[in-house]
Design an enzyme around this catalytic site. Structure first.
Site, PDB file in Angstrom:
ATOM      1  N   SER A 404       6.595   0.319   7.263  1.00 29.61           N
ATOM      2  CA  SER A 404       6.305  -0.025   8.659  1.00 29.61           C
ATOM      3  C   SER A 404       6.297  -1.531   8.864  1.00 29.61           C
ATOM      4  CB  SER A 404       4.919   0.457   9.070  1.00 29.61           C
ATOM      5  OG  SER A 404       4.707   1.769   8.725  1.00 29.61           O
ATOM      6  N   HIS A 425      13.059   3.672   9.490  1.00 30.53           N
ATOM      7  CA  HIS A 425      11.660   3.728   9.919  1.00 30.53           C
ATOM      8  C   HIS A 425      11.438   4.902  10.858  1.00 30.53           C
ATOM      9  CE1 HIS A 425       8.086   1.819  12.171  1.00 30.53           C
ATOM     10  NE2 HIS A 425       7.662   2.424  11.099  1.00 30.53           N
ATOM     11  N   GLU A 437      14.085   3.930  13.758  1.00 28.71           N
ATOM     12  CA  GLU A 437      14.544   2.536  13.709  1.00 28.71           C
ATOM     13  C   GLU A 437      15.357   2.371  12.425  1.00 28.71           C
ATOM     14  OE1 GLU A 437      11.387  -0.290  16.131  1.00 28.71           O
ATOM     15  OE2 GLU A 437      10.871   0.247  14.077  1.00 28.71           O
ATOM     16  N   ASN A 475       6.641  -1.622  16.591  1.00 35.05           N
ATOM     17  CA  ASN A 475       5.280  -2.005  16.216  1.00 35.05           C
ATOM     18  C   ASN A 475       4.983  -3.471  16.555  1.00 35.05           C
ATOM     19  OD1 ASN A 475       4.560   0.508  15.388  1.00 35.05           O
ATOM     20  ND2 ASN A 475       4.943   0.165  13.212  1.00 35.05           N
TER      21      ASN A 475
HETATM   22  P1  NAI Z   1       0.176   8.427   2.733  1.00 39.34           P
HETATM   23  O1  NAI Z   1      -0.897   7.691   2.044  1.00 39.34           O
HETATM   24  O2  NAI Z   1      -0.158   9.574   3.613  1.00 39.34           O
HETATM   25  O3  NAI Z   1       1.234   8.955   1.670  1.00 39.34           O
HETATM   26  C1  NAI Z   1       1.733   8.182   0.619  1.00 39.34           C
HETATM   27  C2  NAI Z   1       2.138   9.136  -0.491  1.00 39.34           C
HETATM   28  O4  NAI Z   1       2.862   8.418  -1.486  1.00 39.34           O
HETATM   29  C3  NAI Z   1       0.935   9.753  -1.214  1.00 39.34           C
HETATM   30  O5  NAI Z   1       1.093  11.162  -1.187  1.00 39.34           O
HETATM   31  C4  NAI Z   1       1.045   9.210  -2.626  1.00 39.34           C
HETATM   32  O6  NAI Z   1       0.621  10.148  -3.606  1.00 39.34           O
HETATM   33  C5  NAI Z   1       2.529   8.926  -2.738  1.00 39.34           C
HETATM   34  N1  NAI Z   1       2.849   7.937  -3.755  1.00 39.34           N
HETATM   35  C6  NAI Z   1       2.234   6.754  -3.965  1.00 39.34           C
HETATM   36  N2  NAI Z   1       2.843   6.120  -4.990  1.00 39.34           N
HETATM   37  C7  NAI Z   1       3.851   6.906  -5.401  1.00 39.34           C
HETATM   38  C8  NAI Z   1       4.857   6.804  -6.407  1.00 39.34           C
HETATM   39  N3  NAI Z   1       4.904   5.744  -7.188  1.00 39.34           N
HETATM   40  N4  NAI Z   1       5.738   7.803  -6.555  1.00 39.34           N
HETATM   41  C9  NAI Z   1       5.693   8.878  -5.763  1.00 39.34           C
HETATM   42  N5  NAI Z   1       4.762   9.028  -4.790  1.00 39.34           N
HETATM   43  C10 NAI Z   1       3.867   8.061  -4.608  1.00 39.34           C
HETATM   44  O7  NAI Z   1       1.004   7.324   3.548  1.00 39.34           O
HETATM   45  P2  NAI Z   1       1.925   7.518   4.812  1.00 39.34           P
HETATM   46  O8  NAI Z   1       1.133   7.336   6.049  1.00 39.34           O
HETATM   47  O9  NAI Z   1       2.735   8.744   4.633  1.00 39.34           O
HETATM   48  O10 NAI Z   1       2.864   6.244   4.717  1.00 39.34           O
HETATM   49  C11 NAI Z   1       3.928   6.180   3.803  1.00 39.34           C
HETATM   50  C12 NAI Z   1       4.855   5.053   4.202  1.00 39.34           C
HETATM   51  O11 NAI Z   1       5.336   5.294   5.521  1.00 39.34           O
HETATM   52  C13 NAI Z   1       4.192   3.688   4.263  1.00 39.34           C
HETATM   53  O12 NAI Z   1       5.131   2.724   3.877  1.00 39.34           O
HETATM   54  C14 NAI Z   1       3.848   3.529   5.736  1.00 39.34           C
HETATM   55  O13 NAI Z   1       3.737   2.194   6.142  1.00 39.34           O
HETATM   56  C15 NAI Z   1       5.049   4.188   6.369  1.00 39.34           C
HETATM   57  N6  NAI Z   1       4.864   4.674   7.713  1.00 39.34           N
HETATM   58  C16 NAI Z   1       3.699   5.276   8.100  1.00 39.34           C
HETATM   59  C17 NAI Z   1       3.542   5.747   9.402  1.00 39.34           C
HETATM   60  C18 NAI Z   1       2.294   6.460   9.799  1.00 39.34           C
HETATM   61  O14 NAI Z   1       2.095   6.638  11.024  1.00 39.34           O
HETATM   62  N7  NAI Z   1       1.468   6.902   8.878  1.00 39.34           N
HETATM   63  C19 NAI Z   1       4.603   5.581  10.404  1.00 39.34           C
HETATM   64  C20 NAI Z   1       5.819   5.027   9.870  1.00 39.34           C
HETATM   65  C21 NAI Z   1       5.916   4.566   8.587  1.00 39.34           C
END
Ligand code: NAI
Ligand code: 3HC
Length: 689
Positions: A404, A425, A437, A475
Site C-alpha cells: 500500500s 494494488h 492500481e 491513498n
Molecule cells: P495481514 O496481516 O492480514 O496478512 C499478511 C499475511 O502474510 C499473514 O497471513 C502472514 O502470515 C503472511 N506472511 C507474512 N510473512 C510471510 C512470508 N514470509 N511468507 C508467506 N506469508 C507471509 O495483512 P493484509 O492486510 O492482508 O496486508 C497484506 C499486504 O497488502 C500489505 O502489504 C498491505 O499494505 C497491503 N494492502 C492492505 C490493504 C488492507 O486494506 N488491509 C489494502 C491494500 C493493500
C-alpha cells in the site's frame, strides 16, 4: 446494411447487425421503421422474428447520441410501430436486452430468450429514465413491484428469472434462432396477445408508494434518476397509457441533458476505456494461466478469491503449515459468504476452493505465470519473499507486490529479471472492490505492464495506472481527506457533522465512520513510519485516540462510542473532550454541510492536481475512476476531477485560498491555478496527445 430480412417459410427473420452491441443509432431506428412497413406489406409473411448478430441483442439506445439533439425517428415510434404491426413480432434475445433494447422487445408480441441472456432497464445508471415506454409497458407485463425493482435499481436479470416474472415467454437452451422461428410459426396460428399498451395495470396502494419512495431515495443518495423513474412508474399506474408515455418521454428528455447524466456517461466511457490505455496500444500482454499469492491474510485471501472467481488455478503460500491452514480458512470464509449472499451455489464454492493449493513450499511455484505478494507491510519481509521468488519461479513469471505504502522500487531491488516486477494494488475486500492500481516500477517492461491491464480485465476490475509516491493515487488523496476532517474538528465541527455532510455529498460513509470500521491503528502505524522518515503527519485527535486505545469498532470505540452488538455510531464525550483539548486556542466557526464538504473535497482536488502534475496519474479521468471504485465517491458526480470541472476550477481556487488564509487548507497549487486559467487539467497524457 444494418438490418437484413431472410425468410423461413412464412416467418420473416429480421437480423440487426450493428456492432459492437447493436445500439439503436438513428440509422438503425430508421431502418427498423422501414422494415416494419415492408413486412406489413408482404402477404407471404405471417410472423416476424427479431434477432441480432454478434455478441448481444440490442444493448440500448446509442449512448454516443445523448450529448446531441434527438433526431427522428425517435425510439417510441419504432416500438409503437412494432407493437401496432398486424403480424406478431417475436424478439429472439441472446446476450443482453438492455434499455431501448428491452423496450423494443416489449413492443414485440412475444419474447424468447437464450438461457444465458439477461434483460434490464439500466437507464438510471446513466442518469436517465427509460425513454421508449419502458416504465409504462414493463409494469403492465410483470406488475408494479417487480418493475420498480428492475427500473429504479437498473440491474439486469437472467432469463430464468425473467421467465418467472412473465417477462419472457420461453427460455431456450440450444439454438435460439430455430426455436424462435418454431415459436413464431406456432404463434402465427394463435390470436395475438393484447398489446401491452392496451393492457390495464395491476393496482398498488398509496402505502406501497410512500414506502417505496423512501426506500429508493435512501438508496439513491442524491442521485435523481431513480426517483424520477419511480415517478414515471407511478404515473403509469395512475394515468392512461398515452399520458404516462408522454410524462416518461418528458422526464427522459429533461434528464438526458442533465449534469448528472453527463457525469454518469463520462464514467460509463471511462470505465470501458480503462483497460485499454492508448500508450499500451499494440503491446501484447503475457499469457496468464496460473497464479500464486504469497500471504493468506485479509488481502491475500481476497486476491486468491478474485483469481479463482476468474477461473485461474491458485497456489497460496504462507509461512508455515499452521499459517497455510489459516490462509485457506480465510479463503473458505469468503466463498461461504458468497454462498450465504446467494452469489454462488455451494457446489461452485467447493469447486473454487478445490482450485486453491495451500503450501509453505516455494518449490510449488516453479511453473506459475503470475505471483502476487501480500505479506506484512514490511520492507525486509517483502524483500525476503522476493529473494525466494527470484529463485523459485520461472524467469518469465510476473512478480507483483500488493504493497500500500512501501516503494515498489525498493521492494524489487536486487530481483532477478526486474523487468517482470510490478505493483498491483488491490483494495479491500479484494474480491469485491473493482479498483486495481497498476504501479510500474522503474524497470517494469511494457508487456508486463500490459499484462497488469489484461489481468484486471480478466478479474472484472477497473485498472488505473499509478506512479510511485506515498500512497499512489488513492491513498495519497485519502491522507488529505483525513487531515482536512481533523482540521474541521479543531475549528468547530463535530465528527457527526463531518460524517453527515459527506454522506449528504453522496459518499456511503463519512471519514470518521469509515476509520472506525477499518480501524484507526492502520493509519496510526503509517503516521509512525512517516515520522520515522522525518515527516510530520497531522492527526492530533486521531493520534490521541489511538494512544488511549480507541481504535474503532474492534475496540468498542474510536471516533464514536458503540454499544455491544450495535454498530450505530454514537457521539462520544471522551472524543469531544479530546477534540476540545486539541482545539484550545484555535478560532472556532459554524460549519454547514456545504462548507464542510468544500473543506474536505476541494483540498482533495488540489492534491489530485499535484498528482497529475507529477505524472503519478496520467489523466484526470484516472483520478475519477480511483475515487469512484476505491473510495465510494458518488458516481453521479462523475468522480473527483469531473466534479471539480463542473463546479468551476476558478471557484475552487478562490475557496481554497479563503480556507488557506484561515489555516484550514493548503492554498491552491500552481497546477490548479493553471487549470483554472486553461479551463481544464493539463496532464502528462494530454500533453503526450
Ligand atoms: P495481514 O496481516 O492480514 O496478512 C499478511 C499475511 O502474510 C499473514 O497471513 C502472514 O502470515 C503472511 N506472511 C507474512 N510473512 C510471510 C512470508 N514470509 N511468507 C508467506 N506469508 C507471509 O495483512 P493484509 O492486510 O492482508 O496486508 C497484506 C499486504 O497488502 C500489505 O502489504 C498491505 O499494505 C497491503 N494492502 C492492505 C490493504 C488492507 O486494506 N488491509 C489494502 C491494500 C493493500
Ligand atoms: N451505446 C453506445 N455504445 C455502447 C453502448 C451503448 N448503449 N453499450 C456499449 N457500447 C460500446 C462500449 O462503449 C464499448 O465501446 P468501445 O469498444 O469502443 O469501448 C463497446 O460497446 C463494448 O462495450 P463493453 O466493453 O461494455 O462490452 P461488454 O461485452 O463487456 O458488455 C454490454 C456489453 C452488457 C451491452 C455493456 O456494453 C452495457 O452494459 N452497455 C450499456 C447498456 C445500456 O446502458 N443501455 C441503456 C442505454 S440508455 C437507453 O437505452 C435509453 C432508452 O430507454 C431510450
Amino acid at each position: 446494411m444494418t438490418v437484413t430480412i431472410t425468410h423461413e417459410g412464412t416467418i420473416a427473420v429480421v437480423t440487426i447487425d450493428n456492432p459492437p452491441v447493436n445500439a439503436l443509432s438513428q440509422a438503425l431506428r430508421q431502418e427498423l421503421m422501414e422494415v416494419v412497413s415492408t413486412l406489413e406489406a408482404d402477404a407471404t409473411v405471417s410472423a416476424v422474428v427479431l434477432a441480432c448478430a454478434g455478441r448481444t441483442f440490442i444493448a440500448g439506445a446509442d449512448v454516443n447520441e445523448f450529448g446531441k439533439p434527438p433526431v427522428p425517428p425517435h425510439l417510441p415510434e419504432v416500438v409503437a410501430s412494432i407493437e401496432n404491426a398486424k403480424k406478431p413480432w417475436i424478439a429472439a434475445i441472446h446476450g443482453s436486452a438492455l434499455g431501448g433494447g428491452l423496450e423494443v422487445a416489449l413492443g414485440c408480441a412475444y419474447r424468447v430468450a437464450a438461457a444465458s441472456a439477461s434483460l434490464g432497464l439500466p437507464e438510471v445508471k446513466l442518469g436517465i429514465v427509460p425513454g421508449a415506454g419502458g416504465t409504462v409497458r414493463l409494469p403492465r407485463l410483470i406488475g408494479v413491484p417487480a418493475a420498480v425493482d428492475m427500473i429504479t435499481g437498473g440491474s439486469a436479470i437472467g432469463a430464468g428469472k425473467a421467465k418467472g416474472l412473465g417477462l419472457v415467454d420461453a427460455v431456450v437452451e440450444r439454438d435460439l434462432l430455430s426455436a424462435a422461428v418454431a415459436f413464431a410459426q406456432e404463434a402465427s396460428q394463435r390470436p395475438r396477445p393484447q398489446p401491452l399498451s392496451e393492457r390495464s395495470i395491476p393496482m398498488v396502494d398509496d402505502v406501497f408508494w410512500s414506502h417505496t419512495e423512501k426506500a429508493v431515495a435512501a438508496k439513491a443518495r442524491g442521485e435523481v434518476a431513480p426517483l424520477r423513474a419511480l415517478a414515471c412508474i407511478r404515473m403509469a399506474s395512475e394515468a392512461d397509457f398515452f399520458t404516462a408515455t408522454a410524462f416518461e418521454r418528458e422526464t427522459f428528455l429533461d434528464l438526458r441533458g442533465s449534469v448528472q447524466a453527463a457525469a454518469l456517461r463520462h464514467v460509463f466511457f471511462a470505465e470501458r476505456a480503462a483497460s485499454r490505455p492508448p500508450e499500451l496500444a499494440g503491446v501484447a500482454p503475457r499469457d496468464i494461466h496460473s497464479a500464486a499469492v504469497i500471504g493468506g491474510g485479509t488481502m491475500g485471501a481476497g486476491i486468491v478469491a478474485a483469481l479463482r472467481d476468474a477461473g485461474l488455478p491458485v497456489v497460496l503460500v504462507e509461512r508455515d503449515p499452521a499459517a497455510v491452514e489459516r490462509g485457506l480458512a480465510n479463503v473458505g470464509q469468503i466463498f461461504e459468504g458468497s454462498v450465504k449472499r446467494g452469489r454462488i451455489t455451494a457446489d461452485v464454492a467447493a469447486k473454487r476452493m478445490s482450485g486453491v493449493i495451500g503450501t509453505a513450499d516455494y518449490g510449488a511455484l516453479a511453473d506459475t505465470d503470475l505471483v502476487i505478494e501480500a505479506v506484512f507491510e514490511d520492507l525486509t519481509v517483502k524483500r525476503a519473499v522476493f529473494a525466494q521468488l527470484s529463485k523459485a519461479c520461472r524467469a518469465d513469471a510476473i512478480l507483483a507486490t500488493n504493497t500500500s505504502y512501501l516503494d515498489p522500487d525498493e521492494i524489487g531491488e536486487g530481483l532477478a529479471q526486474p523487468e517482470r516486477f510490478i505493483g498491483l494494488h488491490f483494495f479491500s475486500p479484494a474480491h469485491v472492490m473493482k479498483l486495481l492500481e497498476i504501479v510500474p516500477t522503474g524497470t517494469t517492461s511494457p508487456d508486463v505492464l500490459a499484462t497488469g491491464f489484461a489481468l484486471a480485465r480478466l478479474l472484472g476490475k477497473i485498472p488505473v495506472r499509478a506512479g510511485i509516491c506515498d500512497g499512489f493515487i488513492g491513498n495519497r488523496i485519502l491522507k488529505v481527506t483525513r487531515v482536512q476532517a481533523e482540521r474541521l474538528l479543531l475549528s468547530g465541527a463535530t465528527p457527526t457533522a463531518v460524517d453527515g455532510a459527506m454522506r449528504a455529498f453522496g459518499l456511503p460513509m463519512g471519514p470518521f465512520e469509515a476509520q472506525d470500521l477499518g480501524g484507526l491503528d492502520i493509519a496510526a502505524f503509517q503516521r509512525k513510519a512517516a515520522r520515522e522518515r522525518g515527516e510530520m503527519p497531522f492527526a492530533p485527535v486521531g493520534d490521541r485516540l489511538v494512544s488511549i486505545g480507541r481504535i474503532g469498532q474492534k475496540s468498542n470505540g474510536g471516533w464514536y462510542d458503540y454499544q455491544l452488538d450495535d454498530r450505530r455510531p454514537r457521539p462520544s464525550h471522551t472524543v469531544a473532550a479530546v477534540i476540545a483539548e486539541a482545539a484550545a486556542g484555535r478560532s472556532q466557526q459554524a460549519w454547514d454541510k456545504t462548507a464542510i464538504a468544500d473543506a474536505i473535497i476541494l483540498p482533495m482536488v488540489n492534491e489530485a492536481t499535484r498528482i497529475l502534475e507529477e505524472g503519478i496519474a496520467l489523466r484526470a479521468v484516472d483520478v475519477d475512476l480511483v475515487k469512484i471504485h476505491g473510495y465510494g465517491f458518488p458516481r453521479w458526480r462523475g468522480g473527483l476531477l469531473h466534479y471539480a470541472s463542473v463546479r468551476g476550477l476558478s471557484e475552487i481556487v478562490a475557496v481554497l485560498d479563503r480556507l488557506a488564509s484561515k489555516g484550514l487548507a493548503d492554498p491552491a497549487c500552481d497546477g490548479l491555478r493553471l487549470a483554472a486559467r486553461l479551463g481544464r487539467f493539463a496532464t502528462p497524457a494530454s500533453s503526450v496527445g
